[in-house]
Design an enzyme around this catalytic site. Structure first.
Site, PDB file in Angstrom:
ATOM      1  N   CYS A   2       4.970  35.608  30.123  1.00 43.77           N
ATOM      2  CA  CYS A   2       6.234  35.373  29.687  1.00 43.77           C
ATOM      3  C   CYS A   2       6.316  36.062  27.920  1.00 43.77           C
ATOM      4  O   CYS A   2       5.399  35.933  27.417  1.00 43.77           O
ATOM      5  CB  CYS A   2       6.390  33.827  29.484  1.00 43.77           C
ATOM      6  SG  CYS A   2       6.009  33.031  30.894  1.00 43.77           S
ATOM      7  N   ARG A  27       6.001  42.965  30.139  1.00 41.39           N
ATOM      8  CA  ARG A  27       5.170  41.743  30.557  1.00 41.39           C
ATOM      9  C   ARG A  27       5.294  41.209  31.715  1.00 41.39           C
ATOM     10  O   ARG A  27       4.276  40.406  32.304  1.00 41.39           O
ATOM     11  CB  ARG A  27       4.953  40.727  29.318  1.00 41.39           C
ATOM     12  CG  ARG A  27       4.895  41.132  28.035  1.00 41.39           C
ATOM     13  CD  ARG A  27       5.194  40.362  26.886  1.00 41.39           C
ATOM     14  NE  ARG A  27       4.552  38.957  27.065  1.00 41.39           N
ATOM     15  CZ  ARG A  27       3.467  38.684  26.306  1.00 41.39           C
ATOM     16  NH1 ARG A  27       2.962  39.651  25.219  1.00 41.39           N
ATOM     17  NH2 ARG A  27       2.876  37.759  26.157  1.00 41.39           N
ATOM     18  N   TRP A  74       7.740  34.047  33.581  1.00 42.60           N
ATOM     19  CA  TRP A  74       7.161  34.825  34.860  1.00 42.60           C
ATOM     20  C   TRP A  74       6.648  33.208  35.291  1.00 42.60           C
ATOM     21  O   TRP A  74       5.755  32.540  34.633  1.00 42.60           O
ATOM     22  CB  TRP A  74       5.747  35.373  34.372  1.00 42.60           C
ATOM     23  CG  TRP A  74       5.183  36.092  35.519  1.00 42.60           C
ATOM     24  CD1 TRP A  74       5.714  37.226  36.035  1.00 42.60           C
ATOM     25  CD2 TRP A  74       4.056  35.613  36.194  1.00 42.60           C
ATOM     26  NE1 TRP A  74       4.722  37.562  37.362  1.00 42.60           N
ATOM     27  CE2 TRP A  74       3.685  36.625  37.145  1.00 42.60           C
ATOM     28  CE3 TRP A  74       3.189  34.471  35.995  1.00 42.60           C
ATOM     29  CZ2 TRP A  74       2.684  36.344  38.055  1.00 42.60           C
ATOM     30  CZ3 TRP A  74       2.278  34.247  36.854  1.00 42.60           C
ATOM     31  CH2 TRP A  74       1.753  35.271  37.912  1.00 42.60           C
ATOM     32  N   ASN A  98       4.965  29.908  26.427  1.00 41.73           N
ATOM     33  CA  ASN A  98       3.939  30.749  27.476  1.00 41.73           C
ATOM     34  C   ASN A  98       2.576  30.246  27.776  1.00 41.73           C
ATOM     35  O   ASN A  98       1.925  29.668  26.756  1.00 41.73           O
ATOM     36  CB  ASN A  98       3.842  32.345  26.770  1.00 41.73           C
ATOM     37  CG  ASN A  98       3.013  33.324  27.536  1.00 41.73           C
ATOM     38  OD1 ASN A  98       2.915  32.851  28.699  1.00 41.73           O
ATOM     39  ND2 ASN A  98       2.378  34.065  26.731  1.00 41.73           N
ATOM     40  N   GLY A  99       2.265  29.843  28.902  1.00 40.31           N
ATOM     41  CA  GLY A  99       1.056  29.421  29.232  1.00 40.31           C
ATOM     42  C   GLY A  99       1.067  28.275  30.139  1.00 40.31           C
ATOM     43  O   GLY A  99       2.281  28.488  30.902  1.00 40.31           O
ATOM     44  N   GLU A 479      -9.878  51.757  41.861  1.00 37.44           N
ATOM     45  CA  GLU A 479      -8.490  51.837  40.996  1.00 37.44           C
ATOM     46  C   GLU A 479      -7.438  52.416  41.815  1.00 37.44           C
ATOM     47  O   GLU A 479      -6.422  52.104  41.689  1.00 37.44           O
ATOM     48  CB  GLU A 479      -9.255  52.862  39.796  1.00 37.44           C
ATOM     49  CG  GLU A 479      -7.958  52.920  38.755  1.00 37.44           C
ATOM     50  CD  GLU A 479      -7.208  52.026  38.372  1.00 37.44           C
ATOM     51  OE1 GLU A 479      -6.067  52.198  37.603  1.00 37.44           O
ATOM     52  OE2 GLU A 479      -7.680  50.982  38.275  1.00 37.44           O
ATOM     53  N   LYS A 483      -3.820  50.995  42.071  1.00 40.14           N
ATOM     54  CA  LYS A 483      -2.558  51.429  41.676  1.00 40.14           C
ATOM     55  C   LYS A 483      -1.601  51.477  42.887  1.00 40.14           C
ATOM     56  O   LYS A 483      -0.389  51.074  42.815  1.00 40.14           O
ATOM     57  CB  LYS A 483      -2.843  52.956  41.120  1.00 40.14           C
ATOM     58  CG  LYS A 483      -3.536  52.824  39.973  1.00 40.14           C
ATOM     59  CD  LYS A 483      -2.431  52.618  38.588  1.00 40.14           C
ATOM     60  CE  LYS A 483      -3.189  52.129  37.528  1.00 40.14           C
ATOM     61  NZ  LYS A 483      -3.876  51.006  37.576  1.00 40.14           N
ATOM     62  N   GLU A 486       0.056  47.988  43.723  1.00 39.02           N
ATOM     63  CA  GLU A 486       0.468  47.010  42.870  1.00 39.02           C
ATOM     64  C   GLU A 486       1.856  47.724  42.589  1.00 39.02           C
ATOM     65  O   GLU A 486       2.763  46.990  42.196  1.00 39.02           O
ATOM     66  CB  GLU A 486      -0.175  46.988  41.656  1.00 39.02           C
ATOM     67  CG  GLU A 486      -0.556  48.165  40.643  1.00 39.02           C
ATOM     68  CD  GLU A 486      -1.578  47.902  39.386  1.00 39.02           C
ATOM     69  OE1 GLU A 486      -1.428  46.740  39.318  1.00 39.02           O
ATOM     70  OE2 GLU A 486      -2.005  48.709  39.091  1.00 39.02           O
ATOM     71  N   HIS A 502     -19.755  50.437  58.149  1.00 40.39           N
ATOM     72  CA  HIS A 502     -19.967  49.112  58.122  1.00 40.39           C
ATOM     73  C   HIS A 502     -18.874  48.126  58.339  1.00 40.39           C
ATOM     74  O   HIS A 502     -18.669  46.961  57.759  1.00 40.39           O
ATOM     75  CB  HIS A 502     -20.907  48.467  56.796  1.00 40.39           C
ATOM     76  CG  HIS A 502     -22.218  49.374  56.815  1.00 40.39           C
ATOM     77  ND1 HIS A 502     -23.527  48.995  57.296  1.00 40.39           N
ATOM     78  CD2 HIS A 502     -22.647  50.424  56.411  1.00 40.39           C
ATOM     79  CE1 HIS A 502     -24.325  49.648  57.450  1.00 40.39           C
ATOM     80  NE2 HIS A 502     -23.988  50.865  56.694  1.00 40.39           N
ATOM     81  N   LYS A 602       2.030  42.088  32.620  1.00 39.34           N
ATOM     82  CA  LYS A 602       1.262  43.271  31.881  1.00 39.34           C
ATOM     83  C   LYS A 602      -0.150  42.649  31.315  1.00 39.34           C
ATOM     84  O   LYS A 602      -1.163  42.965  31.273  1.00 39.34           O
ATOM     85  CB  LYS A 602       1.911  43.960  30.952  1.00 39.34           C
ATOM     86  CG  LYS A 602       1.188  44.888  30.054  1.00 39.34           C
ATOM     87  CD  LYS A 602       0.822  45.986  31.085  1.00 39.34           C
ATOM     88  CE  LYS A 602       0.281  47.188  30.240  1.00 39.34           C
ATOM     89  NZ  LYS A 602      -0.378  48.334  30.911  1.00 39.34           N
TER      90      LYS A 602
END
Length: 607
Positions: A2, A27, A74, A98-99, A479, A483, A486, A502, A602
């Site tokens: 947030c 964010r 968020w 925020n939190g 990675e 990418k 997401e 395997h 973010k």
């Protein structure tokens, strides 16, 4: 997560707050709102979705006032809705948060006994209800806020606004970052200095447990022990151009393209060309007595640490453990007095990484951090904080921060090797020459973008994609998969190539694209053997390699993307570029929100 903005200004604050909130869009958020005090009257406007929806609402329902708070939310507790959007208000007080308030159920039950019931599904509303309760008991706004803050458990950044108080804001910080901006007859609050940059360059960062009483002319900070605190005013130097798209369609595209420049800046900060040595920008580090390095991070930063594990062990003979921050501290690992603990975070505010740092602080010989924000909590609480110098990164999917993290970690690995005697002066000079060549090679790699874009358009129709790599290319496979998933929402997984037989090989069919990251190195032949197993089962292989690798292994491959030839030790930095471009152009082809993908933030400042 947030975003918070507060303004005690000279002008109408609603448009100022909206503009500041736009700078925090990176964010991640799903609703937004503003509250102001005008002629003593507290009022608010809230909307679900993008900030444009709030802007439209403010056109039809203006919100006058020169004192205000704003928020991009968020969702954690309660679905995204106008009801659950911030600011939350209870009678004469409004708050943005925020939190997560971990004891909100306990507090809510206490309030229910007093006849106060919530109207939303959020934990935040409990905070504002608690303040209202204390105000109803006759406490002044300052005292009501202080009593409430003392009862809160969890992580939070808070900013309060009060009916009848046009020259007062109260802010508090525990776990989530918060900064106070200083102007001439104006004061500002922001969860990120980026939000404050257009209004002021003078910023005071609240420390853990601080709360502050703010007027247009004064700032009073009280620390966690209830004592007055004198926090320094610092000058921030945010390049405004770095938070504009600069002609690119997306911030992510701009930040990918910036990599040759920011990498050159980062490497120049760590390499003393005149003496052929590593020169750390801050602090002293001696790896000679170190028995191991414990690296802790999340997401893309975690994969940077996994690459660095190969480097430290191969170059310096120094054992490395890599852990996910949220698992590390709850695992309560033993840490020897000779161990170094190294924490990697783009924002420097990642909640679990910060908590892991605090766990290690009293146990490890030294706490190091690799961060992009030198004034962040993680940087301030480290013995030595090493900046990656990537500049402001707006896109949620990390690109230039990742490659700059790798350059800083490589510099540390080379320093460790030289200090521990595994690299003599000549060997170090040779490695540094290769490192200095990386930005130019990254620039050359950009020439493959048109081809990568064409491949991405074909991958965009897939439902699943595998990424394979060996050695230090294994973390790059992880990675690359991260990418892609997401920002394009395509399911993707990264595997060590040798792991193929395997389990993952069962997924291979004619519809499955498989991205193989294979520079011509000591493990090339083994990687290509695994690639042949994929091709024998109809898998569509995208081979990312160099000219020699393409000449040897391109027969029968669906697509081959050729990178410049590079010393294999430094290949992970270079090969991040095609992985980034592939995910970016796939997402563009699918029409997803590249810079602000759904459900993602973010900076994750709560657990």
């Amino acid at each position: 997560m947030c975003g918070i903005v507060g303004v005690l200004g000279k002008h109408e604050v609603a448009p100022i707050i909206v503009e500041s909130l736009k700078r925090l869009e990176y964010r991640g958020y799903d609703s937004a709102g503003i509250a102001t005090v005008n002629n003593g009257v507290l009022d608010r406007r809230r909307a679900v979705g993008k900030l444009i929806n709030l802007s439209d609402l403010l056109v039809h329902e203006p919100l006058p006032g020169k004192s205000g708070i704003g928020h991009t939310r968020w969702a954690t507790h309660g679905e995204p809705s106008v009801k659950n959007a911030h600011p939350h208000q209870a009678g004469p007080v409004a708050v943005v948060h925020n939190g997560i308030i971990e004891n909100f159920k306990e507090l809510r039950a206490d309030l229910a006994e007093k006849g106060l019931t919530p109207e939303t599904d959020t934990d935040t509303e409990t905070v504002v209800m608690m303040v209202r309760h204390y105000l109803d008991q006759g406490l002044a706004p300052r005292d009501a806020a202080e009593q409430t803050i003392a009862r809160l458990e969890g992580a939070f950044a808070l900013c309060f606004l009060f009916h009848g108080e046009e020259d007062l804001m109260i802010a508090a910080r525990k776990g989530s970052p918060l900064a106070i901006g200083h102007g001439e007859g104006e004061m500002f609050v922001g969860s990120d200095a980026i939000a404050l940059a257009p209004m002021t360059s003078q910023v005071t960062y609240l420390d853990e447990g601080d709360w502050a009483v703010i007027t247009r002319e004064t700032l009073e900070i009280i620390d966690a022990n209830g004592n007055l605190a004198n926090r320094p005013v610092k000058t921030i130097a945010l390049d405004a151009a770095r938070v504009e798209k600069g002609g690119y369609q997306h911030f992510m595209a701009k930040e990918i393209a910036e990599q040759p420049v920011v990498l050159a800046d980062a490497i120049a900060a760590y390499v003393d060309e005149a003496n052929g040595q590593i020169a750390l920008p801050s602090g002293e580090i001696d790896f000679t007595a170190c028995d191991r390095v414990i690296m802790v991070a999340f997401g893309t930063a975690f994969y940077a640490c996994q690459v660095a594990k190969y480097w430290f062990e191969q170059i310096a003979g120094l054992p490395v453990e890599v852990d996910i921050a949220s698992e590390f501290r709850y695992r309560e690992p033993p840490i020897s007095e000779k161990s170094y603990a190294l924490f990697v975070s783009q924002s420097g505010e990642t909640a679990d990484t910060l908590a892991a740092l605090r766990y290690a602080a009293d146990r490890a010989a030294k706490v190091l951090s690799v961060v992009n924000v030198p004034e962040s909590s993680i940087a301030r609480e480290s013995d030595v904080a090493l900046p990656i110098l990537a500049g402001t990164e707006i896109g949620v999917a990390s690109t230039k921060a990742f490659t700059c993290q790798l350059s800083a970690l490589m510099s540390l690995a080379l320093l460790a090797g030289h200090q521990r005697g595994t690299l003599d002066d000549a060997a170090l000079a040779s490695r540094l020459e290769h490192l200095r060549s990386v930005p130019g090679l990254v620039n050359q790699a950009m020439a493959a973008e048109a081809q990568i874009k064409s491949v991405a358009r074909k991958i965009a129709s897939a439902t699943d994609v595998l990424f394979l790599g060996r050695g230090s290319m294994f973390p790059l496979a992880l990675e690359g998969a991260l990418k892609l998933k997401e920002i394009s929402y395509i399911h993707a997984e990264g595997y060590a190539s040798g792991e193929l037989k395997h389990g993952p090989i069962a997924l291979i069919d004619k519809k499955m694209p498989v991205v193989v990251m294979a520079p011509k190195d000591a493990l090339f032949d083994k990687t290509i053997s695994n690639m042949q197993e994929v091709m024998a089962r109809g898998g569509r292989v995208v081979l990312i390699t160099d000219a020699d690798g393409a000449e040897e292994a391109s027969d029968g491959v669906w697509q081959t993307i050729v990178m410049p030839t590079i010393d294999p030790l430094f290949a992970p930095i270079l090969y991040a570029v095609p992985a980034q471009l592939l995910s970016y152009h796939t997402a563009v082809a699918k029409g997803t929100d590249v810079d602000q993908p759904r459900n993602l933030a973010k900076s994750v400042t709560v657990e």
